[in-house]
Design a protein around this motif. Structure first.
Motif, PDB file in Angstrom:
ATOM      1  N   ASN A 328       0.986  -1.166   0.140  1.00 54.53           N
ATOM      2  CA  ASN A 328       0.139  -0.093   0.086  1.00 54.53           C
ATOM      3  C   ASN A 328       0.811   1.327   0.070  1.00 54.53           C
ATOM      4  N   LEU A 329       1.853   1.311   0.779  1.00 49.83           N
ATOM      5  CA  LEU A 329       2.923   2.249   1.076  1.00 49.83           C
ATOM      6  C   LEU A 329       3.533   2.806  -0.557  1.00 49.83           C
ATOM      7  N   ALA A 330       4.179   1.634  -1.158  1.00 49.34           N
ATOM      8  CA  ALA A 330       4.620   1.639  -2.282  1.00 49.34           C
ATOM      9  C   ALA A 330       3.898   2.173  -3.326  1.00 49.34           C
ATOM     10  N   ARG A 331       2.469   1.858  -3.524  1.00 51.14           N
ATOM     11  CA  ARG A 331       1.674   2.097  -4.570  1.00 51.14           C
ATOM     12  C   ARG A 331       1.152   3.467  -4.479  1.00 51.14           C
ATOM     13  N   ALA A 332       1.144   3.998  -3.083  1.00 51.45           N
ATOM     14  CA  ALA A 332       0.494   5.382  -3.024  1.00 51.45           C
ATOM     15  C   ALA A 332       1.824   6.224  -3.262  1.00 51.45           C
ATOM     16  N   ALA A 333       3.085   5.860  -2.939  1.00 52.08           N
ATOM     17  CA  ALA A 333       4.109   6.688  -3.135  1.00 52.08           C
ATOM     18  C   ALA A 333       4.474   6.622  -4.750  1.00 52.08           C
ATOM     19  N   GLN A 334       4.331   5.699  -5.541  1.00 52.09           N
ATOM     20  CA  GLN A 334       4.417   5.509  -6.885  1.00 52.09           C
ATOM     21  C   GLN A 334       3.733   6.803  -7.594  1.00 52.09           C
ATOM     22  N   VAL A 335       2.500   6.803  -7.282  1.00 51.36           N
ATOM     23  CA  VAL A 335       1.811   7.834  -7.870  1.00 51.36           C
ATOM     24  C   VAL A 335       2.218   9.200  -8.043  1.00 51.36           C
ATOM     25  N   TRP A 336       2.546   9.504  -6.663  1.00 50.81           N
ATOM     26  CA  TRP A 336       3.623  10.766  -6.558  1.00 50.81           C
ATOM     27  C   TRP A 336       4.474  11.041  -7.652  1.00 50.81           C
ATOM     28  N   LEU A 337       5.309   9.721  -7.719  1.00 53.99           N
ATOM     29  CA  LEU A 337       6.344   9.930  -8.626  1.00 53.99           C
ATOM     30  C   LEU A 337       6.149   9.729  -9.914  1.00 53.99           C
ATOM     31  N   ASP A 338       5.147   9.421 -10.477  1.00 52.98           N
ATOM     32  CA  ASP A 338       4.335   9.407 -11.653  1.00 52.98           C
ATOM     33  C   ASP A 338       3.679  10.517 -12.146  1.00 52.98           C
ATOM     34  N   ASP A 339       3.138  11.123 -11.431  1.00 57.30           N
ATOM     35  CA  ASP A 339       2.295  12.395 -11.646  1.00 57.30           C
ATOM     36  C   ASP A 339       2.902  13.765 -11.090  1.00 57.30           C
ATOM     37  N   PRO A 340       3.760  14.347 -11.891  1.00 63.01           N
ATOM     38  CA  PRO A 340       4.292  15.692 -11.611  1.00 63.01           C
ATOM     39  C   PRO A 340       2.983  16.720 -11.506  1.00 63.01           C
ATOM     40  N   LEU A 341       2.180  16.639 -12.165  1.00 65.51           N
ATOM     41  CA  LEU A 341       1.116  17.592 -12.047  1.00 65.51           C
ATOM     42  C   LEU A 341       0.439  17.738 -10.827  1.00 65.51           C
ATOM     43  N   ALA A 342       0.087  16.513 -10.415  1.00 64.32           N
ATOM     44  CA  ALA A 342      -0.317  16.298  -8.881  1.00 64.32           C
ATOM     45  C   ALA A 342       0.561  16.859  -8.087  1.00 64.32           C
ATOM     46  N   VAL A 343       1.705  16.654  -8.220  1.00 62.97           N
ATOM     47  CA  VAL A 343       2.770  16.976  -7.191  1.00 62.97           C
ATOM     48  C   VAL A 343       2.620  18.704  -6.984  1.00 62.97           C
ATOM     49  N   GLU A 344       2.427  19.289  -8.398  1.00 62.54           N
ATOM     50  CA  GLU A 344       2.487  20.926  -8.205  1.00 62.54           C
ATOM     51  C   GLU A 344       1.242  21.208  -7.715  1.00 62.54           C
ATOM     52  N   ARG A 345      -0.006  20.441  -7.953  1.00 60.29           N
ATOM     53  CA  ARG A 345      -1.177  20.877  -7.317  1.00 60.29           C
ATOM     54  C   ARG A 345      -0.941  20.968  -5.729  1.00 60.29           C
ATOM     55  N   LEU A 346      -0.364  19.716  -5.371  1.00 65.02           N
ATOM     56  CA  LEU A 346      -0.145  19.372  -3.703  1.00 65.02           C
ATOM     57  C   LEU A 346       0.683  20.595  -3.170  1.00 65.02           C
ATOM     58  N   GLN A 347       1.481  21.015  -3.979  1.00 66.30           N
ATOM     59  CA  GLN A 347       2.517  22.139  -3.417  1.00 66.30           C
ATOM     60  C   GLN A 347       2.006  23.289  -3.301  1.00 66.30           C
ATOM     61  N   SER A 348       1.122  23.721  -4.420  1.00 65.92           N
ATOM     62  CA  SER A 348       0.373  24.828  -4.109  1.00 65.92           C
ATOM     63  C   SER A 348      -0.640  24.758  -2.902  1.00 65.92           C
ATOM     64  N   ARG A 349      -1.344  23.820  -2.661  1.00 66.47           N
ATOM     65  CA  ARG A 349      -2.103  23.507  -1.436  1.00 66.47           C
ATOM     66  C   ARG A 349      -1.291  23.624  -0.226  1.00 66.47           C
ATOM     67  N   PHE A 350      -0.152  23.233   0.004  1.00 66.53           N
ATOM     68  CA  PHE A 350       0.872  23.287   0.884  1.00 66.53           C
ATOM     69  C   PHE A 350       1.428  24.771   1.292  1.00 66.53           C
ATOM     70  N   ALA A 351       1.462  25.200   0.073  1.00 64.38           N
ATOM     71  CA  ALA A 351       1.884  26.850   0.270  1.00 64.38           C
ATOM     72  C   ALA A 351       0.781  27.688   0.927  1.00 64.38           C
ATOM     73  N   GLU A 352      -0.538  27.545   0.509  1.00 68.71           N
ATOM     74  CA  GLU A 352      -1.396  28.140   1.261  1.00 68.71           C
ATOM     75  C   GLU A 352      -1.400  27.821   2.683  1.00 68.71           C
ATOM     76  N   LEU A 353      -1.340  26.452   3.061  1.00 74.56           N
ATOM     77  CA  LEU A 353      -1.339  26.000   4.452  1.00 74.56           C
ATOM     78  C   LEU A 353      -0.095  26.624   5.310  1.00 74.56           C
ATOM     79  N   HIS A 354       0.943  26.836   4.699  1.00 67.06           N
ATOM     80  CA  HIS A 354       1.935  27.437   5.093  1.00 67.06           C
ATOM     81  C   HIS A 354       1.864  28.901   5.655  1.00 67.06           C
ATOM     82  N   ASP A 355       1.257  29.612   4.803  1.00 69.68           N
ATOM     83  CA  ASP A 355       0.861  30.929   5.019  1.00 69.68           C
ATOM     84  C   ASP A 355      -0.172  31.174   6.136  1.00 69.68           C
ATOM     85  N   SER A 356      -0.980  30.231   6.158  1.00 67.59           N
ATOM     86  CA  SER A 356      -2.145  30.339   7.383  1.00 67.59           C
ATOM     87  C   SER A 356      -1.552  30.180   8.596  1.00 67.59           C
ATOM     88  N   LEU A 357      -0.092  29.496   8.709  1.00 68.76           N
ATOM     89  CA  LEU A 357       0.451  29.009  10.067  1.00 68.76           C
ATOM     90  C   LEU A 357       1.296  29.873  10.570  1.00 68.76           C
TER      91      LEU A 357
END
Length: 376
Positions: A328-357
């Motif tokens: 399960n861990l490897a399968r979920a991790a591989q999704v991030w390695l295979d989908d750079p656009l998903a990583v970009e979207r996640l990083q945008s959300r993390f930037a918003e979270l960072h600002d809020s804290l």
């Protein structure tokens, strides 16, 4: 007897860090102030008179806590008596609610002012703690912006002071510089394993992380695997990692998060650190079966990992207990390695979270505490 004594208790490394920053700011504003209580190396270096060291409060798991209970109660009783005898102007319990809330209640009943820094997770587990907090603390300093409103609804004075990590960790980290500092080549993918900082976490969580890392290395040739080791755990980690292609480091978790492309991380503060470094992650957690059943009964919301709790949605996968398997861990991790656009979207959300804290935590904390310290 000090004219301006403040009592402090920080029982873990994260509390020691928060406490040291707070004490430094307090000393600058109130140079005559003296602090005493329980803390780790950062608080001691900042001038805390450590009547006991934080390591005396360290317990590993429910059974260890039961064995150590008489000693912990003795320390708490002695500490409380000493603070009452010296009429401390204020006591600040930093996290460690199982130890600090009872101590705060006693001190408050004796006429001392009390504050609790880091709101217990009443929104995730153990809502009955609201009653204990109300009896224990004159004021609560909160790390997350949604917490003060919850506490005020329960009749508890509270302030959002920001999360110190949001100011400590830069908005954009330098991945190339971090890799150079760690002696890594700048090119290639890097996986970080963060299995936790307690021996019990290492025992339960590290084996499936290592097995998942082995699968990911097989699927992604050239993938490097890094693991920061918390103090006192090297022997245990070395025994478990024997035969695995993993590079071990003493500490340096922030550098490793800055250097990596992806992390498999134990639920806890490290998940927030990974989010602030804008790193995709898979959250893992396992405990003893009886502990898990007890925790599951108390769980109030579907999310466990802090990034998901703060976002109020599953931004990143959580593999908990029976689901915390290598596959399960490897399968979920591989999704991030295979989908750079998903990583970009996640990083945008993390930037918003960072600002809020992000906030001037020391200033906001001092403003909340000033009425207690400056009251004559």
């Amino acid at each position: 007897m000090p004219a301006d004594l403040v009592g402090l208790v920080a029982g873990e490394a994260s509390g020691d860090l928060i406490g040291a920053h707070l004490l430094q700011a307090m000393q600058q504003r109130w140079p005559e102030l003296q602090a005493a209580g329980i803390g780790g190396p950062r608080l001691v270096a900042q001038g805390l008179q450590a009547w006991w060291l934080a390591e005396r409060l360290s317990v590993m798991g429910y059974s260890d806590a039961l064995k150590r209970l008489p000693e912990l109660l003795w320390i708490r009783r002695r500490l409380g008596t000493r603070l009452i005898q010296q009429r401390a102007k204020l006591f600040i319990g930093i996290d460690a609610p199982d130890f600090n809330l009872g101590l705060e209640t006693r001190l408050r009943s004796a006429g001392l002012w009390t504050a609790h820094y880091v709101c217990p997770s009443i929104w995730a587990w153990r809502p009955e703690r609201v009653t204990k907090i109300r009896a224990a603390a004159d004021h609560v300093l909160c790390l997350f912006p949604f917490e003060p409103a919850l506490l005020r609804e329960a009749g508890i004075a509270a302030s959002f002071v920001g999360h110190p990590l949001a100011s400590l960790i830069p908005a954009q980290s330098d991945q190339a510089a971090a890799r150079v500092a760690l002696g890594l080549p700048e090119a290639g993918r890097v996986l970080a394993l963060l299995p936790g900082s307690r021996a019990s976490e290492i025992a339960f969580i590290l084996p499936p992380l290592l097995a998942a890392a082995r699968q990911l290395v097989a699927q992604n040739p050239g993938l490097r695997v890094l693991l920061p080791i918390a103090p006192g755990l090297r022997a245990q980690v070395e025994a478990l990692t024997h035969g695995h292609a993993v590079q071990l480091f003493d500490g340096r978790a922030h550098e490793i998060l800055a250097a990596c492309d992806l992390t498999l991380v134990a639920s806890g503060t490290a998940t927030l650190e990974a989010a602030l470094f804008k790193r995709p992650m898979v959250i893992a957690y396992r405990v003893g079966e009886s502990n898990y059943r007890r925790m599951k009964k108390l769980q109030l919301q579907p999310w466990v990992g802090l990034p998901n709790v703060l976002a109020r949605e599953f931004l990143v996968p959580e593999c908990l207990q029976d689901e915390c398997t290598a596959e399960n861990l490897a399968r979920a991790a591989q999704v991030w390695l295979d989908d750079p656009l998903a990583v970009e979207r996640l990083q945008s959300r993390f930037a918003e979270l960072h600002d809020s804290l992000r906030a001037d935590s020391a200033h906001l904390a001092l403003e909340a505490l000033a009425p207690f310290i400056e009251r004559r």
